[in-house]
Design a protein around this motif. Structure first.
Motif, PDB file in Angstrom:
ATOM      1  N   MET A 135      -2.563  -9.572   7.952  1.00 30.17           N
ATOM      2  CA  MET A 135      -1.953  -9.302   6.660  1.00 30.17           C
ATOM      3  C   MET A 135      -1.106  -8.043   6.730  1.00 30.17           C
ATOM      4  N   GLY A 136      -0.099  -8.023   5.938  1.00 28.21           N
ATOM      5  CA  GLY A 136       0.972  -7.040   6.008  1.00 28.21           C
ATOM      6  C   GLY A 136       0.538  -5.591   6.079  1.00 28.21           C
ATOM      7  N   GLN A 137      -0.549  -5.244   5.406  1.00 23.18           N
ATOM      8  CA  GLN A 137      -0.903  -3.838   5.318  1.00 23.18           C
ATOM      9  C   GLN A 137      -1.943  -3.430   6.354  1.00 23.18           C
ATOM     10  N   GLY A 138      -2.230  -4.293   7.290  1.00 27.63           N
ATOM     11  CA  GLY A 138      -3.201  -3.959   8.335  1.00 27.63           C
ATOM     12  C   GLY A 138      -4.615  -3.798   7.787  1.00 27.63           C
ATOM     13  N   ILE A 139      -4.881  -4.366   6.625  1.00 19.90           N
ATOM     14  CA  ILE A 139      -6.244  -4.342   6.083  1.00 19.90           C
ATOM     15  C   ILE A 139      -6.852  -5.726   6.330  1.00 19.90           C
ATOM     16  N   PRO A 140      -7.832  -5.838   7.221  1.00 16.47           N
ATOM     17  CA  PRO A 140      -8.406  -7.171   7.518  1.00 16.47           C
ATOM     18  C   PRO A 140      -9.305  -7.639   6.388  1.00 16.47           C
ATOM     19  N   LEU A 141      -8.672  -8.040   5.290  1.00 17.18           N
ATOM     20  CA  LEU A 141      -9.399  -8.408   4.066  1.00 17.18           C
ATOM     21  C   LEU A 141     -10.520  -9.410   4.322  1.00 17.18           C
ATOM     22  N   SER A 142     -10.163 -10.509   5.041  1.00 15.18           N
ATOM     23  CA  SER A 142     -11.133 -11.588   5.215  1.00 15.18           C
ATOM     24  C   SER A 142     -12.371 -11.069   5.944  1.00 15.18           C
ATOM     25  N   TRP A 143     -12.145 -10.287   6.984  1.00 18.02           N
ATOM     26  CA  TRP A 143     -13.260  -9.782   7.774  1.00 18.02           C
ATOM     27  C   TRP A 143     -14.082  -8.764   6.987  1.00 18.02           C
ATOM     28  N   LEU A 144     -13.399  -7.873   6.256  1.00 19.32           N
ATOM     29  CA  LEU A 144     -14.118  -6.864   5.474  1.00 19.32           C
ATOM     30  C   LEU A 144     -14.992  -7.541   4.423  1.00 19.32           C
ATOM     31  N   GLN A 145     -14.443  -8.616   3.822  1.00 22.14           N
ATOM     32  CA  GLN A 145     -15.219  -9.337   2.815  1.00 22.14           C
ATOM     33  C   GLN A 145     -16.408 -10.036   3.449  1.00 22.14           C
ATOM     34  N   LEU A 146     -16.165 -10.630   4.629  1.00 24.52           N
ATOM     35  CA  LEU A 146     -17.210 -11.391   5.318  1.00 24.52           C
ATOM     36  C   LEU A 146     -18.378 -10.487   5.697  1.00 24.52           C
ATOM     37  N   PHE A 189       0.202  -3.755  -1.647  1.00 31.40           N
ATOM     38  CA  PHE A 189       1.469  -3.899  -0.920  1.00 31.40           C
ATOM     39  C   PHE A 189       1.515  -5.192  -0.114  1.00 31.40           C
ATOM     40  N   ASN A 190       0.378  -5.915  -0.046  1.00 36.03           N
ATOM     41  CA  ASN A 190       0.420  -7.252   0.547  1.00 36.03           C
ATOM     42  C   ASN A 190       1.360  -8.151  -0.242  1.00 36.03           C
ATOM     43  N   LEU A 191       1.606  -7.769  -1.516  1.00 36.61           N
ATOM     44  CA  LEU A 191       2.532  -8.545  -2.344  1.00 36.61           C
ATOM     45  C   LEU A 191       3.976  -8.123  -2.108  1.00 36.61           C
ATOM     46  N   HIS A 192       4.149  -7.068  -1.330  1.00 35.48           N
ATOM     47  CA  HIS A 192       5.503  -6.553  -1.114  1.00 35.48           C
ATOM     48  C   HIS A 192       5.755  -6.424   0.374  1.00 35.48           C
ATOM     49  N   PRO A 193       6.107  -7.526   1.011  1.00 37.35           N
ATOM     50  CA  PRO A 193       6.253  -7.531   2.466  1.00 37.35           C
ATOM     51  C   PRO A 193       7.303  -6.544   2.968  1.00 37.35           C
ATOM     52  N   GLU A 194       8.190  -6.080   2.061  1.00 39.77           N
ATOM     53  CA  GLU A 194       9.221  -5.146   2.526  1.00 39.77           C
ATOM     54  C   GLU A 194       8.637  -3.752   2.758  1.00 39.77           C
ATOM     55  N   VAL A 195       7.409  -3.513   2.246  1.00 37.07           N
ATOM     56  CA  VAL A 195       6.776  -2.203   2.432  1.00 37.07           C
ATOM     57  C   VAL A 195       5.921  -2.246   3.704  1.00 37.07           C
ATOM     58  N   SER A 196       6.220  -1.335   4.644  1.00 42.74           N
ATOM     59  CA  SER A 196       5.456  -1.331   5.898  1.00 42.74           C
ATOM     60  C   SER A 196       4.043  -0.811   5.649  1.00 42.74           C
ATOM     61  N   ALA A 197       3.147  -1.072   6.602  1.00 35.53           N
ATOM     62  CA  ALA A 197       1.763  -0.614   6.466  1.00 35.53           C
ATOM     63  C   ALA A 197       1.710   0.900   6.347  1.00 35.53           C
ATOM     64  N   LYS A 198       2.568   1.567   7.119  1.00 38.70           N
ATOM     65  CA  LYS A 198       2.574   3.035   7.122  1.00 38.70           C
ATOM     66  C   LYS A 198       3.010   3.553   5.747  1.00 38.70           C
ATOM     67  N   ALA A 200      -2.840  -0.012 -10.227  1.00 43.81           N
ATOM     68  CA  ALA A 200      -1.888  -0.621 -11.147  1.00 43.81           C
ATOM     69  C   ALA A 200      -0.507   0.017 -11.018  1.00 43.81           C
ATOM     70  N   LEU A 201      -0.480   1.301 -10.650  1.00 44.72           N
ATOM     71  CA  LEU A 201       0.798   2.017 -10.673  1.00 44.72           C
ATOM     72  C   LEU A 201       1.467   2.115  -9.305  1.00 44.72           C
ATOM     73  N   VAL A 202       0.716   1.831  -8.226  1.00 42.58           N
ATOM     74  CA  VAL A 202       1.206   2.203  -6.899  1.00 42.58           C
ATOM     75  C   VAL A 202       2.468   1.451  -6.488  1.00 42.58           C
ATOM     76  N   SER A 203       2.589   0.200  -6.898  1.00 39.90           N
ATOM     77  CA  SER A 203       3.753  -0.543  -6.415  1.00 39.90           C
ATOM     78  C   SER A 203       4.894  -0.515  -7.433  1.00 39.90           C
ATOM     79  N   GLU A 204       4.967   0.589  -8.180  1.00 42.08           N
ATOM     80  CA  GLU A 204       6.046   0.837  -9.133  1.00 42.08           C
ATOM     81  C   GLU A 204       6.289  -0.349 -10.061  1.00 42.08           C
ATOM     82  N   PRO A 205       5.281  -0.698 -10.845  1.00 40.15           N
ATOM     83  CA  PRO A 205       5.445  -1.847 -11.738  1.00 40.15           C
ATOM     84  C   PRO A 205       6.449  -1.498 -12.846  1.00 40.15           C
TER      85      PRO A 205
END
Lengths: 384, 243
Positions: free
Chosen positions: A1-12, B114-123, B162-167
């Protein structure tokens, strides 16, 4: 997943007991499938070690031959005709019949398979056999299969100690001359090899010149299949001329059809599959149900149904892997233990491991797919 | 700047009912409202008055039945499920209970948006989540699991989420109801100051009288009708002047 948070595994792994239960379910299922498939394979493999070791390319058997311990003898004169062919180096004959072995230590009688063989050219390439076949030329001697079941007494141990072993075979005192490796199968607990002359002494009712299997050694470069056609035409319908692979198939198809072994172990494999399937489905279903409020929240915040589906399927995959590895390790230990006790050729093969791994992943993913249907009941409007 | 030219929320003639036939129960009657950019609006009223239903309509969580409602440029009276999903991604949600994911840390709960905003990198997602948690005073609790945070801290994580992704709009449903009065007050003040700082409009359903003063405007509902359009008139006038 995009943010490098392994959601599925953390939940499991958040709920350790549930994770443990799910992984145990998959593990049991994988172990069971390994055992069933392994035993089936080993039983079948053990039944054809003898066939695979034959020192030739074609086999001649009676048309009513069924399997090793239910053969039908035919006249060895038929084989003489093959000796005349330019394509043939030699034709060897095997006579075989179950006989009684009297345990020299406790006097108990056990059935054993006895093979009568030529003493000039080794007819089987079993370990120890080619080197010792000439020993069989003396009268009343035999070679013993030390890989047979241990019910015949401590023959191998006594032999190692250099003791002379002279048991009664079919009420006739015979002398052990050497050890070879063949192995027990589910039809045969153990085997001995004797010369044709001694075979007739052991079985007075057998007529001289009657044999059970002819083994044809072809000249190098001769086509096995065309030789097979030619010899079959030459010998007529009283006998069948088979390749070694076909001979193996005859034996295997007997055990497959005449015994429930194949069905029993196939059913066992399917049971293993369903145990895993049901456990994983139950766990994932309750898991999805318990997490419905969270999923509804995620959906309200804009996460798609597809995102949550992937989440559950990833967990299915993780459960499959977490169960497959310990399941395979446990099976490996059981294999080693059973090899020791039953002397069956139980081994793990890479191809089978890959196959079972795919089956396990399928089992978990399929459970996951069914559990996901519960997601439809998550109404994000209800989070308010 | 003409604040009134493009309202964030614009609805009129909204009727809504649950059930069919004999069991049909109408919840909203001819509701109309407008919310301008940067405005903090409180929606009050007794329970059962229809305020939560109105909120779910605005959030794109229910299908419109009658009337017109446009939120952030999405015409909700004629739209698709995919469009609703896209609308919801532009909205920051705060719920009665915090609704955080219990298996994630505070930081992960915020960053996961940010999983909803693929344009935002993990960093970048991480940095912005850390920053937002610092803003709500939880800079020293980033790696805490949710179970080790107090009720107020949890709701502050929810505010940050609620606020982090600039709603472009924040919808809050009774955000103080699970908190004691002091903590509730603190959380709402924080939400208010952040919203003002980033110029985010807020529509908040509440019947907590102690927090009414954070609003630019208070709307009340009674039996499915809007009864007061602009209680906090001075604040409203200020916004209209473009202040």
């Amino acid at each position: 997943m995009g943010q490098g948070i392994p959601l599925s595994w953390l939940q499991l792994k958040h709920e350790k007991m549930k994770l443990f239960a799910a992984v145990s379910g998959v593990t049991v299922s994988v172990t069971l499938m390994w055992m069933q498939l392994g035993l089936m394979k080993a039983l079948f493999a053990s039944a054809v070690v003898f066939h695979g070791s034959l020192n030739g390319q074609l086999v001649v058997i009676h048309s009513q031959y069924e399997h090793l311990i239910h053969s039908m003898p035919f006249s060895s004169r038929l084989l003489y005709r093959l000796r005349g062919s330019n394509d043939v180096v030699d034709v060897l004959a095997i006579a075989m019949q179950p006989m009684e072995w009297k345990n020299p230590w406790n006097g108990e009688t056990r059935a054993m398979q006895c093979y009568g063989v030529d003493t000039d050219t080794p007819v089987v390439k079993l370990p120890g056999f080619p080197e010792q076949v000439h020993l069989l030329r003396q009268s009343d001697v035999f070679l013993f299969d030390r890989k047979g079941r241990p019910r015949f007494g401590e023959v191998a141990e006594a032999w190692e100690l250099g003791q002379s072993i002279e048991p009664e075979l079919n009420r006739r005192r015979m002398t052990l001359k050497g050890m070879i490796d063949l192995g027990a199968s589910f039809g045969i607990d153990g085997s001995i090899f004797v010369s044709h002359a001694n075979f007739l002494r052991l079985f007075p009712s057998r007529r001289p010149g009657e044999i059970d299997v002819g083994v044809v050694q072809l000249r190098p470069g001769v086509s096995i299949l065309s030789a097979q056609r030619q010899f079959q035409a030459m010998l007529g319908s009283e006998v069948k001329v088979l390749t070694i692979d076909e001979f193996i198939d005859v034996e295997l198809s007997y055990w497959r059809s005449a015994t429930p072994i194949g069905i029993v172990f196939s059913a066992g494999t399917v049971v293993g599959f369903f145990i895993g399937f049901i456990v994983v489905y139950q766990i994932l279903y309750t898991d999805v149900t318990n997490h419905l409020p969270q999923y509804a929240t995620l959906m309200a915040m804009g996460f798609s149904h597809g995102f949550l589906t992937r989440l559950v399927l990833q967990q299915s995959f993780q459960l499959a892997m977490l169960g497959f590895i310990p399941g395979s390790l446990i099976a490996a230990l059981l294999y080693a233990g059973l090899r020791e006790v039953t002397l069956l050729p139980l081994y793990m093969e890479f191809g089978r491991a890959i196959g079972l791994c795919i089956v396990t992943v399928f089992m978990c993913m399929f459970s996951g797919m069914l559990a996901i249907r519960k997601l439809r009941t998550a109404d994000p409007a209800n989070v308010f | 700047m003409s604040a009134l030219s493009e309202p964030i929320i614009s609805g009129h003639g909204i009727n809504f009912a649950f059930g069919e036939g004999e069991l049909r129960k109408q919840i909203l009657f001819d509701v109309g409202l407008q919310i301008q950019p940067g405005e903090i609006v409180l929606l009050t009223g007794p329970s059962g008055s229809g305020k939560t239903t109105l909120l779910t309509l605005i959030a794109g969580l229910r299908t419109m039945q009658e009337g017109e409602l446009t939120v952030l440029g999405h015409a909700l009276h004629r739209t698709t499920q995919q469009d609703l999903l896209e609308l919801r991604r532009k909205i920051g949600f705060i719920f009665q209970a915090h609704n955080l994911l219990p298996y994630l840390t505070a930081l992960q709960n915020v960053q996961v948006m940010f999983n909803l905003h693929p344009e935002v990198s993990a960093k970048e997602g991480r940095e912005r989540a850390v920053e937002m948690l610092q803003q709500v005073g939880l800079g020293d609790r980033l790696r805490y699991p949710i179970s080790r945070l107090s009720g107020g801290q949890r709701q502050r994580v929810a505010v940050a989420r609620a606020l982090v992704s600039e709603p472009q709009l924040v919808l809050a449903d009774e955000p103080t109801s699970a908190l004691d009065s002091m903590t509730g007050r603190e959380v709402v003040s924080q939400l208010q100051s952040l919203a003002k700082q980033f110029h985010r409009p807020i529509l908040m359903v509440t019947h907590d009288p102690r927090i009414l003063d954070v609003a630019d405007r208070v709307i009340s509902m009674q039996d499915g009708h809007l009864t007061t359009a602009a209680k906090n008139a001075p604040a409203m006038a200020q916004i209209e002047r473009g202040a």
